[in-house]
Design an enzyme around this catalytic site. Structure first.
Site, PDB file in Angstrom:
ATOM      1  N   GLY A 278      -3.244   0.133   5.663  1.00 37.09           N
ATOM      2  CA  GLY A 278      -4.454   0.084   4.858  1.00 37.09           C
ATOM      3  C   GLY A 278      -5.020   1.432   4.452  1.00 37.09           C
ATOM      4  CB  CYS A 391       0.307 -14.169 -24.817  1.00 39.30           C
ATOM      5  SG  CYS A 391       1.439 -13.792 -26.121  1.00 39.30           S
ATOM      6  CE1 TYR A 421       1.346  -4.290  -0.771  1.00 37.68           C
ATOM      7  CE2 TYR A 421       0.188  -2.203  -0.905  1.00 37.68           C
ATOM      8  CZ  TYR A 421       0.746  -3.221  -0.150  1.00 37.68           C
ATOM      9  OH  TYR A 421       0.701  -3.155   1.214  1.00 37.68           O
TER      10      TYR A 421
HETATM   11  N1  LLP Z   1       0.226  -4.268   7.901  1.00 31.73           N
HETATM   12  C1  LLP Z   1      -0.224  -5.497   7.611  1.00 31.73           C
HETATM   13  C2  LLP Z   1      -0.283  -6.493   8.669  1.00 31.73           C
HETATM   14  C3  LLP Z   1      -0.635  -5.814   6.313  1.00 31.73           C
HETATM   15  O1  LLP Z   1      -1.089  -7.020   6.039  1.00 31.73           O
HETATM   16  C4  LLP Z   1      -0.554  -4.820   5.301  1.00 31.73           C
HETATM   17  C5  LLP Z   1      -0.955  -5.116   3.938  1.00 31.73           C
HETATM   18  C6  LLP Z   1      -0.057  -3.559   5.642  1.00 31.73           C
HETATM   19  C7  LLP Z   1       0.313  -3.314   6.960  1.00 31.73           C
HETATM   20  C8  LLP Z   1       0.108  -2.453   4.660  1.00 31.73           C
HETATM   21  O2  LLP Z   1      -1.080  -2.068   4.045  1.00 31.73           O
HETATM   22  P1  LLP Z   1      -1.125  -0.749   3.138  1.00 31.73           P
HETATM   23  O3  LLP Z   1      -0.980   0.436   4.061  1.00 31.73           O
HETATM   24  O4  LLP Z   1       0.007  -0.808   2.161  1.00 31.73           O
HETATM   25  O5  LLP Z   1      -2.436  -0.828   2.466  1.00 31.73           O
HETATM   26  N2  LLP Z   1      -1.507  -6.272  -2.852  1.00 31.73           N
HETATM   27  C9  LLP Z   1      -2.647  -5.487  -2.407  1.00 31.73           C
HETATM   28  C10 LLP Z   1      -2.509  -5.034  -0.986  1.00 31.73           C
HETATM   29  C11 LLP Z   1      -2.319  -6.164  -0.024  1.00 31.73           C
HETATM   30  C12 LLP Z   1      -1.986  -5.641   1.334  1.00 31.73           C
HETATM   31  C13 LLP Z   1      -1.655  -6.717   2.260  1.00 31.73           C
HETATM   32  N3  LLP Z   1      -1.325  -6.269   3.559  1.00 31.73           N
HETATM   33  C14 LLP Z   1      -2.818  -4.293  -3.353  1.00 31.73           C
HETATM   34  O6  LLP Z   1      -2.074  -4.203  -4.316  1.00 31.73           O
HETATM   35  O7  LLP Z   1      -3.705  -3.469  -3.168  1.00 31.73           O
END
Ligand code: LLP
Length: 463
Positions: A278, A391, A421
């Site tokens: 995150g 569209c 993403y």
């Molecule tokens: N660990 C778990 C359990 C997660 O659910 C996630 C992301 C991560 C790690 C990795 O998070 P990151 O470091 O990449 O933020 N589609 C959304 C983000 C959804 C993330 C879901 N889980 C976007 O495009 O911002």
């Protein structure tokens, strides 16, 4: 406290949101290193290069749109996370951000582990030779087939997400004669996004088992009794695109509180905690992400302090960054198709991709930057909106952009920080073909995910 997921203003606004990009950047040709991959620069002719290769050449050879990924940057970021956390902690790259077999090999070589959250991601990891014991398997609804496959493969940990899954995984592991290492994912009542977090009431979501009401403690109690499981720790993931460490602080405090309760009740000190991913990146020059070493220091200090307070041995920490590793390493290269000035409003710049290769703007009101990359320009800036070819009027790639006023069809523009993403959430909406991912390193380019073809589309359509 309020929540601000992706501050962006109204989606269809005709005017810029208040306080936002009030003035165009001083130099439209400048490439802010915060948002562009490390090897990106503008050459003497004004053409942008990455890994020593001109974007004009990349467009000629691989077409547009294309995701262009700086392999050296990816490796450097992966290594920075690895080094920052050292050998007493584990870094699991979150494959959901972007996964391909080349990426799996880079991670393996750089000493990172991998978090997968579906059978497809697991298959990709295994097919590229990632040692199974360095894979964590996530998901709130893993199928029995997925679980069996993960257990048979020997994954290092399965992160259990519900009471039913505790029993399900225990049963499958036991029937295979395996004691499966597991973590239990809990929700600590913290949800963090960007600069803010909420420390109450965010257990109303599908992931994990709530700490509230003793549910997480009960889950651990049950899991500890099952022969098929070896409970190695507790997992917590609090949100996305986070800059503020205070959400992690509250989460760590609550996770350690649970570890203490488990010790007091069962005499067991669980050896690991996972604080999830995150961590935020810069999508625009306004964002100020922290470096991996600062994050590692902050998280380690928080956990150590909390454990000292609870008289617990400090557990081994793991983290799961996805976006923070791959996000900044890629940009999307588009060709401008039409340029449509709307008097008194702004100029709409249509590119040859759109919401099928980047859904984040439509879905989250995400902000991006953009630059003209096939040449430099000293024209006056114009207020623009970069839109796709779909569209749908919400098909916006960059909502508020300043681009040179002489932008014309055939120019190449690039949107940085699209490594995370974007390809992984790409679709075939309007039967638009998903772009390739081209990795560039030391003057050489290589397709790591090829462009989809009409044949690919028709192959799925069995008539
Ligand atoms: N660990 C778990 C359990 C997660 O659910 C996630 C992301 C991560 C790690 C990795 O998070 P990151 O470091 O990449 O933020 N589609 C959304 C983000 C959804 C993330 C879901 N889980 C976007 O495009 O911002």
């Amino acid at each position: 406290m309020s929540r601000s997921a992706h501050p962006a203003g109204p989606r269809h606004a005709d005017v810029l949101p208040e306080g936002h990009y009030s003035a165009p950047p001083a130099d439209l040709n400048a490439l802010d290193p915060k948002v562009w991959a490390q090897t990106v620069e503008r050459d003497a002719d004004g053409v942008v290069t990455v890994g020593g290769m001109a974007v004009t050449r990349l467009a000629e050879e691989y077409g547009t749109p294309a995701y262009v990924l700086d392999e050296a940057d990816f490796r450097a970021r992966a290594r920075a996370w690895r080094t920052a956390f050292g050998t007493d902690a584990d870094v699991f790259y979150a494959g959901k951000a972007f996964l391909s077999r080349a990426v799996v090999r880079w991670l393996d070589e750089e000493g990172l582990n991998l978090d997968v959250c579906s059978g497809g991601e697991l298959a990709t990891a295994l097919s590229a030779g990632m040692p199974a014991d360095r894979i964590a398997f996530h998901g709130n609804n893993k199928s029995p087939e997925e679980i069996e496959r993960a257990v048979r493969a020997g994954v290092g940990r399965i992160v259990l997400d519900s009471f039913q899954e505790i029993v399900r995984v225990a049963h499958i592991a036991q029937s295979l004669g395996v004691r499966q290492r597991v973590q239990i994912r809990i929700t600590v009542g913290v949800e963090a996004h960007t600069h803010e977090f909420i420390a109450t009431a965010h257990e109303d979501q599908k992931f994990g088992i709530p700490l509230a009401g003793g549910q997480a403690a009960e889950a651990v109690r049950r899991a500890l009794q099952l022969d098929g499981l070896e409970v190695i720790g507790i997992h917590s993931h609090i949100g996305s695109q986070i800059f503020d460490m205070s959400g992690f602080e509250v989460a760590a405090h609550r996770v350690v509180g649970l570890l203490k309760d488990i010790r007091d009740e069962h005499g067991v000190e669980l050896p690991e905690i996972d604080l999830g991913g995150g961590l935020g990146i810069a999508y625009t020059s306004d964002d100020d992400p922290r470096e991996p070493h600062e994050i590692a220091k902050a998280l380690t200090e928080i956990v150590t302090r909390e454990c000292e307070g609870a008289r617990l041995r400090t557990p081994r920490i793991s983290v799961e960054p996805g976006r923070a590793i791959v996000g900044p390493t890629a940009f999307t290269l588009y060709e401008v198709g039409t340029v449509k000035p709307l008097d008194g409003l702004r100029t709409y710049v249509s590119v040859d991709g759109g919401m099928s290769d980047n859904i984040r703007t439509a879905l989250y009101d995400a902000e991006y930057s953009v630059a003209l990359v096939s040449r430099a320009s000293d024209a006056e800036s114009m207020l623009a909106r970069v839109v796709g070819k779909h569209c749908e009027s919400g098909d916006i790639v960059v909502k508020d952009a300043f681009l040179p006023g002489d932008l014309a069809p055939g120019d190449l523009i690039a949107v940085p920080a699209t490594g995370a993403y974007c390809r992984s959430m790409a679709s075939n909406y309007n039967h638009v073909l998903r772009p390739p991912v081209v990795a560039v390193r030391d003057g050489e380019a290589r397709v790591i995910v090829r462009r989809e073809t009409e044949e690919d589309l028709l192959r799925l359509d069995v008539g």
